[in-house]
Structures are given as structure tokens and as C-alpha cells.
Design a protein around this motif. Structure first.
Motif, PDB file in Angstrom:
ATOM      1  N   ASN A 197       3.284  -0.810 -12.132  1.00 25.44           N
ATOM      2  CA  ASN A 197       2.814   0.367 -11.394  1.00 25.44           C
ATOM      3  C   ASN A 197       3.569   0.547 -10.081  1.00 25.44           C
ATOM      4  N   THR A 209      -3.377   5.148  -0.199  1.00 20.77           N
ATOM      5  CA  THR A 209      -3.916   5.779  -1.400  1.00 20.77           C
ATOM      6  C   THR A 209      -3.958   4.832  -2.591  1.00 20.77           C
ATOM      7  N   THR A 210      -3.010   3.943  -2.696  1.00 17.53           N
ATOM      8  CA  THR A 210      -2.935   2.974  -3.785  1.00 17.53           C
ATOM      9  C   THR A 210      -2.531   1.638  -3.194  1.00 17.53           C
ATOM     10  N   SER A 211      -3.095   0.556  -3.725  1.00 20.03           N
ATOM     11  CA  SER A 211      -2.762  -0.774  -3.216  1.00 20.03           C
ATOM     12  C   SER A 211      -2.528  -1.733  -4.367  1.00 20.03           C
ATOM     13  N   TRP A 212      -1.607  -2.666  -4.132  1.00 21.48           N
ATOM     14  CA  TRP A 212      -1.314  -3.724  -5.090  1.00 21.48           C
ATOM     15  C   TRP A 212      -1.321  -5.047  -4.349  1.00 21.48           C
ATOM     16  N   ARG A 236       0.334  -4.562 -12.411  1.00 20.16           N
ATOM     17  CA  ARG A 236       0.503  -4.243 -10.991  1.00 20.16           C
ATOM     18  C   ARG A 236       1.970  -4.034 -10.647  1.00 20.16           C
ATOM     19  N   HIS A 257       0.847  -1.192   0.000  1.00 21.66           N
ATOM     20  CA  HIS A 257       0.000   0.000   0.000  1.00 21.66           C
ATOM     21  C   HIS A 257       0.884   1.244   0.000  1.00 21.66           C
ATOM     22  N   THR A 277       6.171   3.639  -8.988  1.00 20.64           N
ATOM     23  CA  THR A 277       6.089   4.360  -7.715  1.00 20.64           C
ATOM     24  C   THR A 277       7.440   4.354  -7.011  1.00 20.64           C
TER      25      THR A 277
END
Length: 196
Positions: free
Chosen positions: A166, A142-145, A163, A134, A170
């Protein structure tokens, strides 16, 4: 337990000491190469105390969570008392940034998070491993994989998907210093009831 891995509260796994009888080294000094002395030495136990942690008898899953901050400023040492070394390091890293960039390095970091490499031997003994990463901003996710261990090899960095790409992008942002990156990693390893 694996079926309840989404529950927020998990009890801590307690570390305790245990005594073991280890093997003794049979390497003798040159002047002690007498077989009788060798036989005498192996009769003495090598007692040791080690730390051990096991899951409870009614729990089959280990949960590990930690945060990971990706810092920029590669090539700028936080402490250095040799200016010639600092200049050479800055030059080498600057050349690396311009020629290669941080894309491959970020992808390898992302792959090692996705495949659960940080679990060490717990990964090898696990039947299943699920890893959730996360991105945290101001304490909020804010974003999760989500990653499954079976999809990512420990021996290759060739696997790629959206995934993973991304997450790598990050991490690259953090490595380049163009953004603040704080990740929360939560892994669940299905080990079996009461396993070490």
C-alpha cells in the motif's frame, strides 16, 4: 523512552563538539622512506574536533521525524542547457515508464522507509526500531503504516506484505505524477540510555 514513544513532544538531541586524538597517516613520500622518520611521525598526535550527539542518561530512545515529498515529472530536468541531452533523457525515461513502470522503484523506496535504512549507523546499533509513515493531505494524516525493523532486511527487497504494498502504491502515484504525495516519517530507535 521506548515505553513512552507515542508521546507527542520530544526534546531535541543537542549536538556538541568533542576533541579526539586520531591516528596519523604513516604514508611517507618516496624520498622520506627512512624508518627513523616513520617512528618520529607517529609520535605526533592527530588532534581533531568532531561533532557528537548523545541521548540523555535517562533516555533510551532516539526519535527522528521528517517529511518526504514524492515528485512526479521523472525525465524532465528542472534545469538543462542542452536540448539534445534533454530529448535523449525524455526518450529514455519515457521508454522506462512504458516498459517497466515505477512499481519496482516505488517498492524499493517503501522498503527503505520500512526497514529504517535512513537511520544509518543508528539502525545498526539499535535494539529495536519502529517506523511510522503517514500520508499527509492538507496538513492532516489521512493514511498511516507501521513497520518493525525486524520484518524488513537491509540486504534484500524480496519481503512484501499488504502495508508495504500500500505504501509502495502511494509512492508510485507520486512518481507517476498522477497524485500529490507528501509523507511524514517518524522513527523510534531504542539505543540504550545515554548512547551516542
Amino acid at each position: 523512552n521506548w515505553e513512552n514513544r507515542k508521546l507527542p513532544d520530544w526534546p531535541a538531541v543537542e549536538i556538541r563538539e568533542k576533541s579526539v586524538r586520531g591516528t596519523i597517516s604513516n604514508r611517507l613520500k618516496t624520498q622520506e622512506q627512512d624508518p627513523a622518520k616513520l617512528d618520529a611521525k607517529i609520535q605526533h598526535p592527530n588532534l581533531q574536533t568532531v561533532d557528537v550527539a548523545t541521548l540523555p542518561a535517562d533516555a533510551d530512545t532516539l526519535r527522528i521525524s521528517f517529511t518526504l515529498r514524492i515528485l512526479g515529472g521523472a525525465g524532465i530536468p528542472s534545469a538543462c542547457n542542452r536540448t539534445d541531452y534533454q530529448e535523449a533523457l525524455t526518450q529514455v525515461i519515457g521508454q522506462y515508464k512504458s516498459d517497466v513502470g515505477f512499481g519496482e522503484l516505488a517498492r524499493r523506496y517503501a522498503t527503505n522507509l520500512a526497514n529504517g535504512r535512513f537511520l544509518w549507523r543508528n539502525r545498526m546499533a539499535a535494539e529495536q526500531v519502529a517506523v511510522d509513515v503517514h500520508k499527509l493531505e492538507q496538513g492532516e494524516r489521512t493514511t498511516s503504516w507501521h513497520f518493525d525493523m525486524a520484518d524488513y532486511s537491509l540486504r534484500s527487497f524480496e519481503t512484501t506484505d499488504t502495508r508495504l504494498n500500500n505504501l509502495a502504491a502511494t509512492i508510485q502515484t507520486g512518481l507517476e505524477g498522477s497524485g500529490h504525495v507528501l509523507l511524514e516519517v517518524v522513527a523510534h530507535a531504542r539505543m540504550g540510555n545515554g548512547q551516542e
